[in-house]
Write an enzyme that holds these catalytic residues in place. Structure first.
Site, PDB file in Angstrom:
ATOM      1  N   ILE A 102      32.266  68.008 -20.001  1.00 25.06           N
ATOM      2  CA  ILE A 102      33.659  68.466 -19.839  1.00 25.06           C
ATOM      3  C   ILE A 102      34.045  68.433 -18.361  1.00 25.06           C
ATOM      4  O   ILE A 102      35.140  68.003 -18.000  1.00 25.06           O
ATOM      5  CB  ILE A 102      33.868  69.892 -20.398  1.00 25.06           C
ATOM      6  CG1 ILE A 102      33.453  69.966 -21.864  1.00 25.06           C
ATOM      7  CG2 ILE A 102      35.333  70.306 -20.251  1.00 25.06           C
ATOM      8  CD1 ILE A 102      33.554  71.346 -22.485  1.00 25.06           C
ATOM      9  N   GLY A 103      33.130  68.863 -17.499  1.00 25.40           N
ATOM     10  CA  GLY A 103      33.421  68.904 -16.054  1.00 25.40           C
ATOM     11  C   GLY A 103      33.840  67.543 -15.521  1.00 25.40           C
ATOM     12  O   GLY A 103      34.783  67.434 -14.726  1.00 25.40           O
ATOM     13  N   ARG A 149      26.540  73.299 -27.906  1.00 27.88           N
ATOM     14  CA  ARG A 149      25.713  73.478 -29.104  1.00 27.88           C
ATOM     15  C   ARG A 149      25.144  72.161 -29.614  1.00 27.88           C
ATOM     16  O   ARG A 149      25.623  71.087 -29.271  1.00 27.88           O
ATOM     17  CB  ARG A 149      26.464  74.182 -30.221  1.00 27.88           C
ATOM     18  CG  ARG A 149      27.896  74.008 -30.302  1.00 27.88           C
ATOM     19  CD  ARG A 149      28.419  74.820 -31.466  1.00 27.88           C
ATOM     20  NE  ARG A 149      29.822  74.525 -31.610  1.00 27.88           N
ATOM     21  CZ  ARG A 149      30.494  74.653 -32.724  1.00 27.88           C
ATOM     22  NH1 ARG A 149      29.891  75.086 -33.805  1.00 27.88           N
ATOM     23  NH2 ARG A 149      31.765  74.372 -32.778  1.00 27.88           N
ATOM     24  N   HIS A 199      37.636  82.332 -30.886  1.00 29.83           N
ATOM     25  CA  HIS A 199      37.311  80.905 -30.974  1.00 29.83           C
ATOM     26  C   HIS A 199      36.049  80.738 -31.813  1.00 29.83           C
ATOM     27  O   HIS A 199      35.027  80.269 -31.354  1.00 29.83           O
ATOM     28  CB  HIS A 199      37.102  80.357 -29.559  1.00 29.83           C
ATOM     29  CG  HIS A 199      36.913  78.869 -29.515  1.00 29.83           C
ATOM     30  ND1 HIS A 199      37.730  77.984 -30.165  1.00 29.83           N
ATOM     31  CD2 HIS A 199      35.996  78.108 -28.868  1.00 29.83           C
ATOM     32  CE1 HIS A 199      37.326  76.753 -29.923  1.00 29.83           C
ATOM     33  NE2 HIS A 199      36.266  76.794 -29.151  1.00 29.83           N
ATOM     34  N   ARG A 209      28.710  78.580 -32.180  1.00 33.97           N
ATOM     35  CA  ARG A 209      28.971  78.874 -30.763  1.00 33.97           C
ATOM     36  C   ARG A 209      28.243  80.160 -30.356  1.00 33.97           C
ATOM     37  O   ARG A 209      27.763  80.289 -29.244  1.00 33.97           O
ATOM     38  CB  ARG A 209      30.475  79.032 -30.521  1.00 33.97           C
ATOM     39  CG  ARG A 209      31.267  77.757 -30.759  1.00 33.97           C
ATOM     40  CD  ARG A 209      32.741  77.960 -30.467  1.00 33.97           C
ATOM     41  NE  ARG A 209      33.506  76.762 -30.735  1.00 33.97           N
ATOM     42  CZ  ARG A 209      34.082  76.473 -31.908  1.00 33.97           C
ATOM     43  NH1 ARG A 209      33.981  77.315 -32.924  1.00 33.97           N
ATOM     44  NH2 ARG A 209      34.758  75.358 -32.061  1.00 33.97           N
ATOM     45  N   GLY A 264      30.372  73.463 -13.246  1.00 32.94           N
ATOM     46  CA  GLY A 264      29.737  72.764 -14.372  1.00 32.94           C
ATOM     47  C   GLY A 264      30.191  71.312 -14.319  1.00 32.94           C
ATOM     48  O   GLY A 264      31.375  71.021 -14.493  1.00 32.94           O
ATOM     49  N   GLY A 324      29.024  68.730 -16.168  1.00 35.23           N
ATOM     50  CA  GLY A 324      28.519  67.977 -17.330  1.00 35.23           C
ATOM     51  C   GLY A 324      29.624  67.156 -17.958  1.00 35.23           C
ATOM     52  O   GLY A 324      30.483  66.597 -17.272  1.00 35.23           O
ATOM     53  N   ARG A 371      44.178  70.585 -32.598  1.00 37.58           N
ATOM     54  CA  ARG A 371      43.448  70.015 -33.735  1.00 37.58           C
ATOM     55  C   ARG A 371      44.236  70.232 -35.029  1.00 37.58           C
ATOM     56  O   ARG A 371      44.410  69.312 -35.831  1.00 37.58           O
ATOM     57  CB  ARG A 371      42.073  70.683 -33.850  1.00 37.58           C
ATOM     58  CG  ARG A 371      41.102  70.165 -32.791  1.00 37.58           C
ATOM     59  CD  ARG A 371      39.839  70.998 -32.721  1.00 37.58           C
ATOM     60  NE  ARG A 371      38.798  70.331 -31.962  1.00 37.58           N
ATOM     61  CZ  ARG A 371      37.770  70.937 -31.397  1.00 37.58           C
ATOM     62  NH1 ARG A 371      37.632  72.253 -31.498  1.00 37.58           N
ATOM     63  NH2 ARG A 371      36.873  70.252 -30.737  1.00 37.58           N
TER      64      ARG A 371
END
Ligand code: APR
Length: 318
Positions: free
Chosen positions: A14-15, A83, A176, A89, A10, A12, A152
């Protein structure tokens, strides 16, 4: 000695950040795979060209061919749709299950000895599917969620108390999803229970409780808060950094204790499902699941979170 090899499935949002972090930290040679032609090649060329400036010396390759992930030590999976505002999710399950099926088959064929860290959502279901299809032992197929959820939570506490984020230790358990379980009782600032500090700040136990409840709520909805702001995707810097912390612990056999989406066989009263719990991460992947006592209220929250995971996983009819 051969360098470690990290493959990222992947390419995108994050990748791309994962690839850059792997390079900056010189974790090993990196392969970025995506089905979109040119995307992973372009991102890896872009990152590689700044090696002389950043001073990293690793091989970076973008590819559309699974053959290139051969002999990977670690594979991190972010393939799948993120999303959009208003989506949970869980709404991603149908489309991302199809993608995860292809990805897991590729990993099984070309990187059969790797340790797999899944980030794609819905996380608990996607890890389950990945393990089923690869058939890898449970300790080698794990998920990233808890490191980020805990980070977080810790960030919100640090901001609230006006202390360094480095001195807050916080942990979340469970799936999650919106029912995740931030563990207030085990959260501290330099070892001092967080509720004590909130009570000092506000001079009242009731107000301290109210402020903590708001932080717990914000933690549960933190991914959605980012989605609502971005409008075109979901968080990507923070999931990438969190997965890198897990990969570093594994590659360096650090034995860090990190909240990890792990397959439970009786721990915390859960049998046969992937759920977030603290784990020791080392060269074998998950080396130990750490159990500890929950009080009745915490166990009830955990049970609710696990029930949501079960509902989702069972809907895949694996
Ligand atoms: N095989 C490999 N890659 C694929 C496949 C597939 N079958 N299908 C889609 N992809 C790629 C897309 O081409 C895209 O480049 O997955 C990438 C996903 O990137 P983004 O859309 O930018 O999503 P990202 O923000 O990186 O999030 C990925 O992680 O946190 C979760 O909810 C998030 O499920 C989402 C995933």
């Amino acid at each position: 000695m051969a360098r470690k090899k990290i493959s990222l499935i992947g390419g995108g949002q994050i990748g791309g950040v994962l690839a850059q972090l792997c390079a900056l930290r010189e974790l090993g040679d990196v392969v970025l795979f995506d089905i979109v032609e040119g995307l992973p090649q372009g991102k890896m060329l872009d990152i590689a060209e700044v090696g002389p400036v950043d001073g990293f010396d690793v091989n970076l390759k973008g590819t559309n061919s699974y053959e290139d992930i051969k002999d990977s030590d670690i594979v991190i999976v972010t393939a799948g749709l993120p999303r959009k505002p208003g989506m949970s999710r869980d709404d991603l399950i149908e489309v991302n299950s199809k993608i995860m099926t292809q990805v897991a088959e590729g990993i099984k064929q070309y990187a059969p000895n790797s340790i797999v860290i899944v980030i794609s959502n819905p996380l608990d279901a996607m890890v389950t599917l990945c393990q089923k299809i690869t058939g890898f032992p449970y300790n080698r197929v794990i998920g990233q969620a808890g490191v980020l959820d805990s980070s977080r939570f810790a960030a919100f506490i640090a901001w609230e108390l006006g202390v360094s984020v480095k001195d807050v230790v916080a942990m979340t358990l469970g799936g999650h999803g919106d029912d995740m379980v931030p563990l207030v009782r085990y959260t501290s600032v330099c070892g001092i229970p967080v509720m004590e500090l909130l009570e000092q700040k506000y001079g009242s136990a009731a107000k301290a409780k109210e402020v903590m409840e708001a932080m717990v709520k914000r933690t549960r909805g933190a991914g959605g808060e980012v989605v609502a702001l971005l409008k075109t995707g979901s968080a990507f810097y923070s999931p990438a950094s969190s997965a890198i912390a897990m990969a570093e612990s594994i590659l360096g056999d650090q034995k860090r204790v990190l909240p990890t989406c792990a397959y439970l066989q009786g721990e915390f009263g859960v049998n046969g499902y992937y759920v977030g719990v603290p784990c020791v991460l080392g060269e074998k992947g998950i080396e130990r699941i750490i159990q500890f006592k929950l009080d009745a209220e915490e166990q009830a929250m955990m049970d609710k979170s696990v029930a949501a995971v079960k509902g989702l996983v069972d809907s895949m009819k694996l």
